[in-house]
Design an enzyme around this catalytic site. Structure first.
Site, short mmCIF file in Angstrom:
data_model
loop_
_atom_site.label_atom_id
_atom_site.label_comp_id
_atom_site.label_asym_id
_atom_site.label_seq_id
_atom_site.Cartn_x
_atom_site.Cartn_y
_atom_site.Cartn_z
N ALA A 25 0.81 -1.22 0.00
CA ALA A 25 0.00 0.00 0.00
C ALA A 25 0.84 1.27 0.00
CB ALA A 25 -0.94 0.02 1.18
N CYS A 48 -36.29 10.50 -18.21
CA CYS A 48 -36.03 9.68 -17.02
C CYS A 48 -37.31 9.00 -16.56
CB CYS A 48 -35.47 10.55 -15.91
SG CYS A 48 -35.43 9.72 -14.31
N CYS A 51 -38.43 10.46 -12.93
CA CYS A 51 -38.81 11.85 -12.68
C CYS A 51 -40.33 11.98 -12.55
CB CYS A 51 -38.30 12.74 -13.82
SG CYS A 51 -36.59 13.30 -13.59
N HIS A 120 -33.89 15.23 -10.32
CA HIS A 120 -33.09 14.30 -11.10
C HIS A 120 -31.59 14.51 -10.87
CE1 HIS A 120 -32.48 11.56 -14.50
NE2 HIS A 120 -31.50 12.35 -14.89
N ASN A 160 -28.04 1.12 -5.06
CA ASN A 160 -26.90 0.96 -5.96
C ASN A 160 -26.66 2.32 -6.56
OD1 ASN A 160 -26.57 -1.81 -5.79
ND2 ASN A 160 -28.06 -2.18 -7.42
N SER A 168 -29.07 1.78 -12.93
CA SER A 168 -29.57 1.94 -14.28
C SER A 168 -29.90 3.39 -14.60
CB SER A 168 -30.82 1.07 -14.45
OG SER A 168 -31.76 1.39 -13.44
N HIS A 171 -31.01 9.18 -11.46
CA HIS A 171 -32.01 9.77 -10.57
C HIS A 171 -31.88 9.12 -9.18
CE1 HIS A 171 -35.98 11.95 -10.29
NE2 HIS A 171 -35.88 11.34 -9.13
N HIS A 173 -32.26 7.11 -6.22
CA HIS A 173 -33.25 6.11 -5.85
C HIS A 173 -32.59 4.90 -5.20
CE1 HIS A 173 -31.70 4.46 -9.62
NE2 HIS A 173 -32.16 3.28 -9.23
N GLN A 175 -33.84 0.74 -3.55
CA GLN A 175 -34.81 -0.32 -3.77
C GLN A 175 -35.05 -1.04 -2.47
OE1 GLN A 175 -34.37 -3.01 -7.07
NE2 GLN A 175 -32.66 -1.86 -7.92
N GLU A 326 -9.22 -13.42 -5.25
CA GLU A 326 -10.35 -13.03 -4.40
C GLU A 326 -11.62 -13.80 -4.71
OE1 GLU A 326 -9.25 -9.32 -5.76
OE2 GLU A 326 -8.85 -8.56 -3.75
P1 H2U Z 1 -31.21 0.22 -10.11
O1 H2U Z 1 -30.84 1.45 -10.85
O2 H2U Z 1 -30.75 0.21 -8.68
O3 H2U Z 1 -30.86 -1.02 -10.85
O4 H2U Z 1 -32.81 0.20 -9.93
C1 H2U Z 1 -33.72 0.55 -10.91
C2 H2U Z 1 -34.91 -0.36 -10.77
O5 H2U Z 1 -36.02 0.27 -11.37
C3 H2U Z 1 -34.71 -1.69 -11.48
O6 H2U Z 1 -34.87 -2.73 -10.54
C4 H2U Z 1 -36.80 -0.68 -12.02
C5 H2U Z 1 -35.82 -1.71 -12.53
O7 H2U Z 1 -36.44 -2.97 -12.61
N1 H2U Z 1 -37.56 0.01 -13.06
C6 H2U Z 1 -38.94 0.05 -12.97
O8 H2U Z 1 -39.52 -0.53 -12.06
N2 H2U Z 1 -39.64 0.75 -13.92
C7 H2U Z 1 -39.09 1.38 -14.98
O9 H2U Z 1 -39.76 2.02 -15.74
C8 H2U Z 1 -37.62 1.24 -15.22
C9 H2U Z 1 -36.83 0.64 -14.13
ZN ZN Z 2 -35.18 11.72 -13.16
#
Ligand code: H2U
Ligand code: ZN
Length: 358
Positions: A25, A48, A51, A120, A160, A168, A171, A173, A175, A326
């Site tokens: 390190a 989005c 949104c 957003h 995530n 994905s 925005h 969010h 889960q 790992e």
């Molecule tokens: P992640 O960005 O943490 O993967 O979460 C986005 C979630 O949003 C993902 O599980 C859901 C996806 O299935 N989603 C919806 O429920 N509706 C949508 O219109 C797009 C994404």
């Molecule tokens: Zn958005």
């Protein structure tokens, strides 16, 4: 024992080991730290699916929400017991070969998406503590609702963040996935905490005794507030992995008092801000709440906590890969948890400002 030589550290929560190689390190912090210019996103993005007012991929339309907004995931990994796909009724017994080698069983549950803000362009680190408190309130309300159901034994709240972690959409969010069965990591941590109580004379949960040890030296603590301690665990795997642990015995998030919910919001705000300041980027991570199962058992062994697992190592563009040794043998790290804590402790709790205008 000389902790500056290669050694392995034990994770009593999961009963796993991590290899630490501090002699490697010396290298990371000699080079310049890269800064990646970040373009500010618009406050509202018509494309989005999270949104307010926009149509989601599944066809549903988001309400013009102004606070935290929760909806059932349109592409859920789990189906509710009362909603099997049309024509499919699984009344058959679980699969199991006589030897027990092949095993499969049905799983049901609920997947929801939690939008932290209508904006957003913001992330948790940029929300106010009062706004993050609303996220905490929604987490609690969701766990109260789902935890009361007979067909739910565990609720995993998580976020995530960043493309690097597979998010994905930028925005802000998170889960929740709530399941009939207790998932693997929670089963491991339940065993770890039960083993601790069974093998000690102490009646305090593992993580409360652990906090006492950490507070004696402070070398892995990043900060604390009235109710929570934020630290790099002694057994951390990811370079800047942290945990947020309540100072009082709290098994589940639903037990938080009003002032503890404020405390959690404060801890989240300060931790995510420090993370953003580390490399002056929107810092990617997977973060989640670990808590006792909602399976009708008391689970006195459990102490709720949050984990942050960030992939970045040296800069905004250098990530740690968990591959090779790992994947096949055991996790390994160069930067010690103590060095990581020192870095994080030295950072400002005022978030860096974007240089580019909106
Ligand atoms: P992640 O960005 O943490 O993967 O979460 C986005 C979630 O949003 C993902 O599980 C859901 C996806 O299935 N989603 C919806 O429920 N509706 C949508 O219109 C797009 C994404
Ligand atoms: Zn958005």
């Amino acid at each position: 024992m000389n902790l500056s030589l290669p050694h392995r550290r034990y994770n009593p929560l999961t009963d796993e080991w991590v290899l630490v190689s501090p002699q490697r390190a010396a290298r990371p912090w000699l080079g310049a730290v890269e800064k990646v210019p970040q373009a500010r996103r618009p406050a509202y993005d018509p494309a989005c699916y999270l949104c307010p007012g926009n149509t989601r991929a599944g066809g549903a339309v988001n309400p013009p929400y102004t606070g935290v907004f929760v909806f059932d995931n349109d592409f859920p990994a789990l189906l509710q017991p009362e909603h099997p796909p049309s024509g499919v009724e699984d009344q058959s017994p679980p699969e199991s070969s006589p030897s027990g080698i092949l095993k499969a069983e049905p799983e049901t549950g609920v997947c929801r998406v939690i939008c932290f803000s209508p904006r957003h362009d913001l992330t948790l680190a940029e929300l106010t503590t009062a706004q993050i408190r609303r996220v905490v309130d929604v987490w609690v309300a969701q766990c109260e609702e789902l935890g009361a159901r007979d067909d739910i034994a565990y609720i995993q709240l998580f976020e995530n963040k960043g493309e690097m972690m597979g998010a994905s959409n930028p925005h802000p969010h998170g889960q929740l996935w709530a399941t009939r069965h207790i998932p693997t990591e929670i089963a491991k941590e339940t065993r770890g905490q039960l083993n601790y109580l069974a093998s000690r004379h102490s009646h305090a949960p593992l993580l409360l005794d652990y906090l006492q040890i950490e507070r004696q030296t402070g070398q892995r603590i990043i900060f604390e507030n009235a109710h929570f301690v934020c630290l790099v665990p002694f057994w951390a795997i990811w370079p800047f992995e942290t945990m947020i642990v309540p100072k009082r015995h709290i098994r589940r998030i639903v037990e938080l008092t009003e002032s503890e919910r404020d405390g959690l919001a404060d801890a989240l705000k300060r931790m995510t801000t420090r993370y953003d300041n580390l490399f002056e980027v929107v810092f990617p991570y997977t973060m989640g709440v670990h808590q006792a199962p909602y399976d009708g058992q008391p689970h006195e062994e459990w102490q709720m906590h949050l984990h942050f697992y960030p992939p970045l190592l040296r800069s905004a563009t250098v990530r740690k890969f968990m591959v090779g040794y790992e994947m096949l043998a055991q996790p390994q790290r160069d930067l010690t948890p103590e060095q990581a804590a020192e870095r994080l402790r030295g950072l400002s709790e005022v978030r860096f400002a974007y240089s580019a205008p909106a």
